[in-house]
Scaffold this motif. Structure first.
Motif, short mmCIF file in Angstrom:
data_model
loop_
_atom_site.label_atom_id
_atom_site.label_comp_id
_atom_site.label_asym_id
_atom_site.label_seq_id
_atom_site.Cartn_x
_atom_site.Cartn_y
_atom_site.Cartn_z
N LEU A 172 4.96 13.93 -7.26
CA LEU A 172 4.50 13.57 -5.91
C LEU A 172 3.11 12.94 -5.96
O LEU A 172 2.85 11.94 -5.28
CB LEU A 172 4.47 14.81 -5.02
CG LEU A 172 5.78 15.16 -4.34
CD1 LEU A 172 5.66 16.50 -3.63
CD2 LEU A 172 6.16 14.08 -3.33
N SER A 173 2.22 13.50 -6.79
CA SER A 173 0.88 12.90 -6.80
C SER A 173 0.89 11.54 -7.48
O SER A 173 0.21 10.61 -7.03
CB SER A 173 -0.19 13.86 -7.33
OG SER A 173 -0.03 14.03 -8.68
N VAL A 174 1.73 11.36 -8.51
CA VAL A 174 1.88 10.04 -9.13
C VAL A 174 2.45 9.06 -8.09
O VAL A 174 2.00 7.92 -7.99
CB VAL A 174 2.82 10.13 -10.37
CG1 VAL A 174 3.28 8.77 -10.81
CG2 VAL A 174 2.11 10.85 -11.52
N TYR A 175 3.40 9.53 -7.29
CA TYR A 175 3.98 8.67 -6.26
C TYR A 175 2.89 8.19 -5.29
O TYR A 175 2.79 7.00 -5.00
CB TYR A 175 5.08 9.44 -5.49
CG TYR A 175 5.47 8.72 -4.22
CD1 TYR A 175 6.25 7.58 -4.26
CD2 TYR A 175 4.97 9.15 -2.98
CE1 TYR A 175 6.55 6.88 -3.10
CE2 TYR A 175 5.27 8.46 -1.82
CZ TYR A 175 6.06 7.31 -1.89
OH TYR A 175 6.33 6.61 -0.75
N HIS A 176 2.08 9.13 -4.79
CA HIS A 176 1.06 8.72 -3.80
C HIS A 176 0.06 7.75 -4.40
O HIS A 176 -0.36 6.79 -3.75
CB HIS A 176 0.35 9.96 -3.24
CG HIS A 176 1.26 10.76 -2.35
ND1 HIS A 176 1.84 10.23 -1.23
CD2 HIS A 176 1.72 12.03 -2.43
CE1 HIS A 176 2.62 11.16 -0.65
NE2 HIS A 176 2.56 12.24 -1.38
N ASP A 177 -0.30 7.97 -5.66
CA ASP A 177 -1.29 7.09 -6.33
C ASP A 177 -0.73 5.71 -6.64
O ASP A 177 -1.37 4.71 -6.38
CB ASP A 177 -1.62 7.69 -7.71
CG ASP A 177 -2.79 8.60 -7.66
OD1 ASP A 177 -3.19 8.97 -6.56
OD2 ASP A 177 -3.28 8.93 -8.76
N GLN A 178 0.44 5.68 -7.26
CA GLN A 178 0.88 4.43 -7.89
C GLN A 178 2.01 3.71 -7.16
O GLN A 178 2.14 2.50 -7.28
CB GLN A 178 1.34 4.71 -9.34
CG GLN A 178 0.21 5.32 -10.17
CD GLN A 178 0.55 5.33 -11.64
OE1 GLN A 178 0.90 4.31 -12.21
NE2 GLN A 178 0.48 6.49 -12.24
N THR A 179 2.83 4.46 -6.43
CA THR A 179 4.02 3.82 -5.83
C THR A 179 3.84 3.55 -4.34
O THR A 179 4.28 2.52 -3.84
CB THR A 179 5.27 4.68 -6.08
OG1 THR A 179 5.35 4.98 -7.48
CG2 THR A 179 6.55 3.97 -5.66
N GLN A 180 3.19 4.46 -3.64
CA GLN A 180 3.04 4.29 -2.19
C GLN A 180 2.39 2.94 -1.81
O GLN A 180 2.78 2.35 -0.79
CB GLN A 180 2.24 5.45 -1.61
CG GLN A 180 2.63 5.74 -0.18
CD GLN A 180 2.04 7.04 0.31
OE1 GLN A 180 1.15 7.64 -0.30
NE2 GLN A 180 2.54 7.52 1.42
N PRO A 181 1.44 2.42 -2.60
CA PRO A 181 0.86 1.10 -2.26
C PRO A 181 1.91 -0.02 -2.13
O PRO A 181 1.64 -1.04 -1.50
CB PRO A 181 -0.10 0.81 -3.42
CG PRO A 181 -0.48 2.16 -3.94
CD PRO A 181 0.74 3.03 -3.77
N LEU A 182 3.10 0.20 -2.68
CA LEU A 182 4.15 -0.84 -2.56
C LEU A 182 4.62 -1.01 -1.12
O LEU A 182 5.13 -2.06 -0.74
CB LEU A 182 5.35 -0.48 -3.44
CG LEU A 182 5.12 -0.57 -4.94
CD1 LEU A 182 6.36 -0.11 -5.68
CD2 LEU A 182 4.76 -1.99 -5.34
N ILE A 183 4.44 0.05 -0.30
CA ILE A 183 4.87 -0.05 1.10
C ILE A 183 4.08 -1.18 1.77
O ILE A 183 4.65 -2.04 2.44
CB ILE A 183 4.68 1.31 1.83
CG1 ILE A 183 5.59 2.36 1.18
CG2 ILE A 183 4.95 1.18 3.32
CD1 ILE A 183 5.40 3.77 1.71
N GLU A 184 2.77 -1.19 1.55
CA GLU A 184 1.93 -2.24 2.13
C GLU A 184 2.23 -3.60 1.47
O GLU A 184 2.26 -4.63 2.14
CB GLU A 184 0.45 -1.85 1.96
CG GLU A 184 -0.54 -2.70 2.70
CD GLU A 184 -0.14 -3.01 4.16
OE1 GLU A 184 0.49 -2.17 4.82
OE2 GLU A 184 -0.47 -4.13 4.62
N TYR A 185 2.50 -3.58 0.19
CA TYR A 185 2.84 -4.81 -0.55
C TYR A 185 4.04 -5.51 0.11
O TYR A 185 4.02 -6.71 0.38
CB TYR A 185 3.14 -4.43 -2.01
CG TYR A 185 3.47 -5.58 -2.95
CD1 TYR A 185 2.48 -6.22 -3.67
CD2 TYR A 185 4.79 -5.99 -3.12
CE1 TYR A 185 2.79 -7.26 -4.55
CE2 TYR A 185 5.11 -7.03 -3.99
CZ TYR A 185 4.10 -7.66 -4.71
OH TYR A 185 4.41 -8.68 -5.57
#
Ligand code: AP5
Ligand code: MG
Length: 214
Positions: A172-185
């Protein structure tokens, strides 16, 4: 039709991607499933990937990017595909865009399945996966007809190594750091679609079908 599934670990990306693949007749390409198959078959890639996956960390970009790009060049991907678990970092998304641009194509939909962190740990501890065909179930939300036996192929069901609560927290913390920014992308590209992933899986699927046009 080219679709990307976004969402936290356990949001239901795999569950929905399988149903979409069936409904729309396009292949379901899951990097997690491909990596797990490599581990099971004892490949060099599998051995490298396992050290990261067991800790809940992402496998380095260079190990997954070529894998996916080679996969979507295969014949069954001609009419599109659904990517589940890829891209997972901005560099992966950029590599995908470059590869598609080179052949005059682009992604049509990025569907984000929204589920808050509180729900995730409960889902993961109840998930069971078939060792033979990879079908996924949940002991409460999506049980098999016969306990511990896969409905599809009769294989044995297991708890994934990375579904232990402490590893889920890392994922979950890896998701928030590295993957969640793709939503804005993908929002900036104008192809982002959001669906509520906390409702019954059939209702999540109905919301996705509405977006894709039935
Ligand atoms: P991966 O296999 O992709 O795992 P993940 O993203 O952590 O996602 P999950 O498969 O755990 O969850 P899901 O969203 O598919 O949920 P599911 O449908 O199963 O990746 C694993 C690892 O591989 C990564 O940690 C990383 O190390 C590596 N990796 C993979 N791709 C990579 C990449 N591109 N780059 C680098 N590393 C990579 O559902 C979860 C459970 O909930 C199930 O039991 C299901 O039955 C249940 N459920 C689903 N929907 C609902 C609902 N609506 N209500 C109630 N229960 C539900
Ligand atoms: Mg999955």
């Amino acid at each position: 039709m080219k679709i990307i599934m976004l969402g936290a670990p356990g949001a239901g990306k795999g569950t929905q991607a399988k149903m979409i693949a069936e409904r729309y007749g396009i292949p379901h390409v899951s990097t997690g499933d491909i990596l797990r198959a490599n581990i099971k078959n004892g490949t060099e890639l599998g051995a490298k990937a396992k050290t990261y996956m067991d800790q809940g960390l992402l496998v380095p970009d260079d190990l997954v990017v070529d894998l996916v790009i080679d996969r979507f060049r295969e014949a069954d991907c001609q009419n599109g595909y659904i990517l589940d678990g890829f891209p997972r970092t901005i560099p992966q998304a950029e590599a995908l865009d470059r590869a598609l641009q080179a052949i005059g194509e682009s992604v049509d939909y990025a569907i984000n399945v929204e589920v808050p962190d509180e729900n995730i740990v409960r889902r993961m501890s109840g998930r069971r996966a078939c060792v033979s065909c990879g079908a996924t179930y949940h002991i409460v939300y999506n049980p098999t007809k016969v306990e511990n036996i896969c409905d599809v192929c009769g294989g044995e069901l297991i708890l994934r190594d990375d579904d232990k609560p402490e590893t889920v927290q890392n994922r979950l913390s890896v998701y928030h750091d590295q993957t969640q920014p793709l939503i804005e992308y993908y929002n900036k590209k104008g192809i982002l679609q959001q669906v509520d992933g906390t409702v019954d899986m059939k209702d999540v699927f109905a919301a996705i079908c509405k977006i894709l046009g039935e």
